[in-house]
Scaffold this motif. Sequence first.
Motif, PDB file in Angstrom:
ATOM      1  N   GLU A  89       0.810  -1.215   0.000  1.00 52.37           N
ATOM      2  CA  GLU A  89       0.000   0.000   0.000  1.00 52.37           C
ATOM      3  C   GLU A  89       0.851   1.278   0.000  1.00 52.37           C
ATOM      4  O   GLU A  89       0.434   2.307  -0.491  1.00 52.37           O
ATOM      5  N   HIS A  90       2.039   1.217   0.582  1.00 51.75           N
ATOM      6  CA  HIS A  90       2.905   2.396   0.706  1.00 51.75           C
ATOM      7  C   HIS A  90       4.334   2.030   0.302  1.00 51.75           C
ATOM      8  O   HIS A  90       5.239   2.037   1.137  1.00 51.75           O
ATOM      9  N   PRO A  91       4.597   1.737  -0.964  1.00 49.89           N
ATOM     10  CA  PRO A  91       5.921   1.233  -1.354  1.00 49.89           C
ATOM     11  C   PRO A  91       7.061   2.230  -1.184  1.00 49.89           C
ATOM     12  O   PRO A  91       8.211   1.818  -1.072  1.00 49.89           O
ATOM     13  N   ASP A  92       6.770   3.531  -1.124  1.00 50.28           N
ATOM     14  CA  ASP A  92       7.835   4.530  -1.030  1.00 50.28           C
ATOM     15  C   ASP A  92       7.890   5.224   0.324  1.00 50.28           C
ATOM     16  O   ASP A  92       8.615   6.210   0.486  1.00 50.28           O
ATOM     17  N   ASP A  93       7.128   4.738   1.297  1.00 49.10           N
ATOM     18  CA  ASP A  93       7.012   5.415   2.591  1.00 49.10           C
ATOM     19  C   ASP A  93       7.510   4.530   3.727  1.00 49.10           C
ATOM     20  O   ASP A  93       7.604   3.314   3.593  1.00 49.10           O
ATOM     21  N   VAL A  94       7.805   5.154   4.865  1.00 43.73           N
ATOM     22  CA  VAL A  94       8.082   4.427   6.096  1.00 43.73           C
ATOM     23  C   VAL A  94       6.743   4.219   6.784  1.00 43.73           C
ATOM     24  O   VAL A  94       5.986   5.170   6.981  1.00 43.73           O
ATOM     25  N   VAL A  95       6.433   2.968   7.136  1.00 40.97           N
ATOM     26  CA  VAL A  95       5.136   2.659   7.734  1.00 40.97           C
ATOM     27  C   VAL A  95       5.338   1.844   8.999  1.00 40.97           C
ATOM     28  O   VAL A  95       6.106   0.879   9.018  1.00 40.97           O
ATOM     29  N   ILE A  96       4.658   2.240  10.059  1.00 40.72           N
ATOM     30  CA  ILE A  96       4.541   1.439  11.265  1.00 40.72           C
ATOM     31  C   ILE A  96       3.051   1.181  11.418  1.00 40.72           C
ATOM     32  O   ILE A  96       2.263   2.134  11.484  1.00 40.72           O
ATOM     33  N   GLY A  97       2.656  -0.078  11.416  1.00 38.40           N
ATOM     34  CA  GLY A  97       1.226  -0.336  11.509  1.00 38.40           C
ATOM     35  C   GLY A  97       0.885  -1.797  11.602  1.00 38.40           C
ATOM     36  O   GLY A  97       1.762  -2.662  11.597  1.00 38.40           O
ATOM     37  N   THR A  98      -0.416  -2.059  11.671  1.00 36.88           N
ATOM     38  CA  THR A  98      -0.898  -3.426  11.626  1.00 36.88           C
ATOM     39  C   THR A  98      -0.798  -3.923  10.186  1.00 36.88           C
ATOM     40  O   THR A  98      -0.762  -3.117   9.251  1.00 36.88           O
ATOM     41  N   LYS A  99      -0.766  -5.222  10.005  1.00 33.55           N
ATOM     42  CA  LYS A  99      -0.575  -5.768   8.650  1.00 33.55           C
ATOM     43  C   LYS A  99      -1.712  -5.422   7.704  1.00 33.55           C
ATOM     44  O   LYS A  99      -1.519  -5.376   6.496  1.00 33.55           O
ATOM     45  N   ASP A 100      -2.913  -5.180   8.226  1.00 37.48           N
ATOM     46  CA  ASP A 100      -4.028  -4.807   7.351  1.00 37.48           C
ATOM     47  C   ASP A 100      -4.081  -3.292   7.121  1.00 37.48           C
ATOM     48  O   ASP A 100      -4.937  -2.799   6.421  1.00 37.48           O
ATOM     49  N   PHE A 101      -3.159  -2.546   7.724  1.00 41.63           N
ATOM     50  CA  PHE A 101      -3.031  -1.088   7.602  1.00 41.63           C
ATOM     51  C   PHE A 101      -4.269  -0.331   8.099  1.00 41.63           C
ATOM     52  O   PHE A 101      -4.477   0.817   7.744  1.00 41.63           O
ATOM     53  N   GLN A 102      -5.075  -0.964   8.957  1.00 39.69           N
ATOM     54  CA  GLN A 102      -6.206  -0.245   9.551  1.00 39.69           C
ATOM     55  C   GLN A 102      -5.726   0.693  10.656  1.00 39.69           C
ATOM     56  O   GLN A 102      -6.410   1.645  11.006  1.00 39.69           O
ATOM     57  N   THR A 103      -4.567   0.406  11.219  1.00 38.80           N
ATOM     58  CA  THR A 103      -3.908   1.298  12.173  1.00 38.80           C
ATOM     59  C   THR A 103      -2.497   1.493  11.644  1.00 38.80           C
ATOM     60  O   THR A 103      -1.783   0.520  11.410  1.00 38.80           O
ATOM     61  N   LYS A 104      -2.104   2.771  11.419  1.00 36.25           N
ATOM     62  CA  LYS A 104      -0.780   2.989  10.833  1.00 36.25           C
ATOM     63  C   LYS A 104      -0.315   4.428  11.044  1.00 36.25           C
ATOM     64  O   LYS A 104      -1.115   5.341  11.243  1.00 36.25           O
ATOM     65  N   ILE A 105       1.000   4.564  11.003  1.00 36.61           N
ATOM     66  CA  ILE A 105       1.660   5.863  10.943  1.00 36.61           C
ATOM     67  C   ILE A 105       2.506   5.815   9.677  1.00 36.61           C
ATOM     68  O   ILE A 105       3.316   4.900   9.500  1.00 36.61           O
ATOM     69  N   LEU A 151       5.120   7.929   7.139  1.00 40.21           N
ATOM     70  CA  LEU A 151       6.010   9.060   6.891  1.00 40.21           C
ATOM     71  C   LEU A 151       6.375   9.021   5.424  1.00 40.21           C
ATOM     72  O   LEU A 151       6.861   7.997   4.927  1.00 40.21           O
ATOM     73  N   ASN A 152       6.122  10.127   4.715  1.00 38.39           N
ATOM     74  CA  ASN A 152       6.464  10.129   3.291  1.00 38.39           C
ATOM     75  C   ASN A 152       7.531  11.170   2.990  1.00 38.39           C
ATOM     76  O   ASN A 152       7.843  12.021   3.824  1.00 38.39           O
ATOM     77  N   ASP A 153       8.080  11.109   1.798  1.00 38.30           N
ATOM     78  CA  ASP A 153       9.211  11.979   1.452  1.00 38.30           C
ATOM     79  C   ASP A 153       8.816  13.425   1.177  1.00 38.30           C
ATOM     80  O   ASP A 153       9.676  14.271   0.989  1.00 38.30           O
ATOM     81  N   SER A 154       7.520  13.749   1.181  1.00 33.54           N
ATOM     82  CA  SER A 154       7.112  15.146   1.027  1.00 33.54           C
ATOM     83  C   SER A 154       6.984  15.844   2.380  1.00 33.54           C
ATOM     84  O   SER A 154       6.582  16.997   2.448  1.00 33.54           O
ATOM     85  N   GLY A 155       7.324  15.136   3.465  1.00 31.54           N
ATOM     86  CA  GLY A 155       7.313  15.738   4.788  1.00 31.54           C
ATOM     87  C   GLY A 155       6.031  15.523   5.573  1.00 31.54           C
ATOM     88  O   GLY A 155       5.895  16.034   6.676  1.00 31.54           O
TER      89      GLY A 155
END
Length: 146
Positions: A89-105, A107-111
Amino acid sequence: MNLYKADVLPLNDPEATPILDVPIAFHQTDQFVIQIPYKKGNRVLVVCSQADIDPLLFGGGEAASRSFSANDALIVGGINLFINPIQNEHPDDVVIGTKDFQTKIVLNDSGEINVKSSKFKVEADDIEFIGSTITANGEDLTTDLV
């Protein structure tokens, strides 16, 4: 205090015996850590160090002459199984979340930092919002304080 160790059983080897008290490696520095809640039954990648890791783990001492021993095993992370792949779902971002991405943080490169959660709780002595526009549910909450 939790020393973050686990007993692991190598897969695909019917004669394998458990490797006991294997330290869990986290992404960390002297000030920060990303802690992963491994549970019994999780599949993890275990590596055996080329050299004795006891002096590193215990802050000194004489290293044994062993090499690639189960005594020097480390859990270095979970494994992305091809039979149960993680969404891309977020191939270019840093993601911390559940595997289904229903809960996530995210961070993308646009700030931007995007948070998705069923409930978002902040506990702090002081909360400060700084921005030229502050909105909630599309409504402008920006005020001019004189």
